[in-house]
Design a protein around this motif. Structure first.
Motif, short mmCIF file in Angstrom:
data_model
loop_
_atom_site.label_atom_id
_atom_site.label_comp_id
_atom_site.label_asym_id
_atom_site.label_seq_id
_atom_site.Cartn_x
_atom_site.Cartn_y
_atom_site.Cartn_z
N ASN A 113 23.08 30.55 51.22
CA ASN A 113 22.40 30.78 49.94
C ASN A 113 21.62 32.09 49.92
O ASN A 113 21.53 32.75 48.89
CB ASN A 113 21.48 29.61 49.62
CG ASN A 113 22.25 28.31 49.44
OD1 ASN A 113 23.40 28.31 49.00
ND2 ASN A 113 21.63 27.20 49.80
N TYR A 114 21.04 32.43 51.05
CA TYR A 114 20.29 33.68 51.12
C TYR A 114 21.23 34.88 51.13
O TYR A 114 20.96 35.91 50.51
CB TYR A 114 19.41 33.70 52.37
CG TYR A 114 18.22 32.79 52.26
CD1 TYR A 114 17.05 33.23 51.65
CD2 TYR A 114 18.26 31.48 52.72
CE1 TYR A 114 15.94 32.39 51.52
CE2 TYR A 114 17.18 30.64 52.60
CZ TYR A 114 16.03 31.10 51.99
OH TYR A 114 14.95 30.27 51.86
N THR B 263 31.06 37.47 50.82
CA THR B 263 31.44 38.83 50.44
C THR B 263 32.03 38.86 49.03
O THR B 263 31.70 39.75 48.23
CB THR B 263 32.46 39.39 51.45
OG1 THR B 263 31.89 39.39 52.75
CG2 THR B 263 32.86 40.81 51.08
N SER B 264 32.86 37.89 48.72
CA SER B 264 33.49 37.83 47.41
C SER B 264 32.48 37.57 46.30
O SER B 264 32.51 38.23 45.25
CB SER B 264 34.56 36.73 47.41
OG SER B 264 35.18 36.63 46.15
N VAL C 88 30.20 38.47 41.38
CA VAL C 88 29.29 37.70 40.53
C VAL C 88 27.95 38.42 40.41
O VAL C 88 27.40 38.89 41.41
CB VAL C 88 29.08 36.28 41.12
CG1 VAL C 88 28.16 35.47 40.20
CG2 VAL C 88 30.41 35.58 41.31
N LYS C 89 27.44 38.49 39.17
CA LYS C 89 26.13 39.10 38.96
C LYS C 89 25.06 38.27 39.67
O LYS C 89 25.16 37.04 39.74
CB LYS C 89 25.83 39.18 37.47
CG LYS C 89 26.73 40.14 36.70
CD LYS C 89 26.33 40.19 35.23
CE LYS C 89 27.21 41.16 34.46
NZ LYS C 89 26.86 41.20 33.02
N LYS C 90 24.04 38.93 40.14
CA LYS C 90 23.03 38.24 40.96
C LYS C 90 22.37 37.09 40.22
O LYS C 90 22.10 36.04 40.81
CB LYS C 90 21.98 39.25 41.45
CG LYS C 90 21.02 38.66 42.46
CD LYS C 90 20.11 39.71 43.05
CE LYS C 90 19.17 39.09 44.08
NZ LYS C 90 18.28 40.10 44.68
N TYR D 228 26.47 29.05 42.77
CA TYR D 228 27.31 28.89 43.94
C TYR D 228 26.52 28.41 45.17
O TYR D 228 27.07 28.35 46.27
CB TYR D 228 28.00 30.21 44.28
CG TYR D 228 28.96 30.68 43.21
CD1 TYR D 228 30.30 30.34 43.26
CD2 TYR D 228 28.50 31.43 42.14
CE1 TYR D 228 31.18 30.75 42.26
CE2 TYR D 228 29.37 31.85 41.13
CZ TYR D 228 30.70 31.50 41.19
OH TYR D 228 31.56 31.92 40.22
N PHE D 229 25.25 28.06 44.97
CA PHE D 229 24.44 27.55 46.09
C PHE D 229 25.09 26.31 46.66
O PHE D 229 25.63 25.46 45.94
CB PHE D 229 23.02 27.23 45.64
CG PHE D 229 22.15 28.44 45.43
CD1 PHE D 229 22.53 29.68 45.88
CD2 PHE D 229 20.92 28.31 44.80
CE1 PHE D 229 21.72 30.80 45.70
CE2 PHE D 229 20.09 29.41 44.61
CZ PHE D 229 20.50 30.66 45.05
#
Length: 207
Positions: free
Chosen positions: A146-147, A191-192, A197-199, A205-206
């Motif tokens: 997650n980080y 990496t993907s 994906v925007k931050k 996706y967590f």
């Protein structure tokens, strides 16, 4: 186990140390300015471990490299056993009526951090380098998934274990061939996500 994501940007920067407890996943702080009954329990435990009066850890203190002087008022030197060499100063203890050897505060915090991260499976949130976690874990992509998708950096330092033959702490060398496939897949996922994906949407996706 993947750690839940916590935003640390709002933490006060005057803290001496911020750590992630591996059992509860909670945040622990080090604050040497506390005293008496409110004194910092992490720092108190460390001081008892590294420079003890009545508290002993068998493997460390049974080592022939641990220097124990004859006088009961002298402290124990663990530098050869642990590999950490602190700088000391001396002060008079009014309660016990004796001179005690204390560690320089900055040096003490550095050694405390090294021992927690390298030998105690505790992770450190770096305050000097933003968005950086220091760890000795091998499965960083699972643990810090997650980080990592939130643009954190994970700095890996050598894990240290007590070698009974050498009677000292040594760096534990991990065979990179043994890295599980799951770690490689998670690395590719991270990496993907960071690329596509925007931050402000990555929290979806967590794990």
């Amino acid at each position: 186990m993947t750690l839940p994501y916590i935003e640390y940007n709002l933490l006060a920067l005057n803290e001496h140390g911020v750590f992630i407890n591996p059992i509860s996943n909670s945040t622990c702080y080090v604050n040497p300015s506390l005293s008496g009954h409110d004194s910092d329990y992490i720092l108190k435990t460390f001081r008892a471990w590294f420079n003890p009066n009545n508290i002993y850890f068998y493997d460390v203190y049974s080592s022939n490299k641990t220097k124990i002087n004859v006088s009961s008022q002298d402290k124990i030197d663990l530098s050869l056993t642990t590999g950490y060499i602190p700088k000391y100063f001396y002060c008079y203890h009014n309660v016990y009526n004796r001179v005690e050897r204390l560690m320089e505060e900055d040096d003490e915090i550095d050694i405390l951090k090294s021992i927690l991260v390298q030998a105690c499976n505790v992770d450190s949130i770096e305050l000097v380098w933003p968005n950086t976690i220091c760890t000795s874990k091998f499965n960083i992509y699972e643990t810090f998934y997650n980080y990592l998708i939130m643009d954190y950096n994970v700095q890996v330092v050598p894990k240290r274990v007590f070698n009974k033959e050498k009677e000292a702490f040594i760096d534990y060398k991990y065979n990179e061939i043994l890295v599980p496939d799951s770690e490689l897949r998670l690395k590719d996922e991270i990496t993907s996500i960071r690329k596509l994906v925007k931050k402000d949407e990555r929290y979806k996706y967590f794990r």
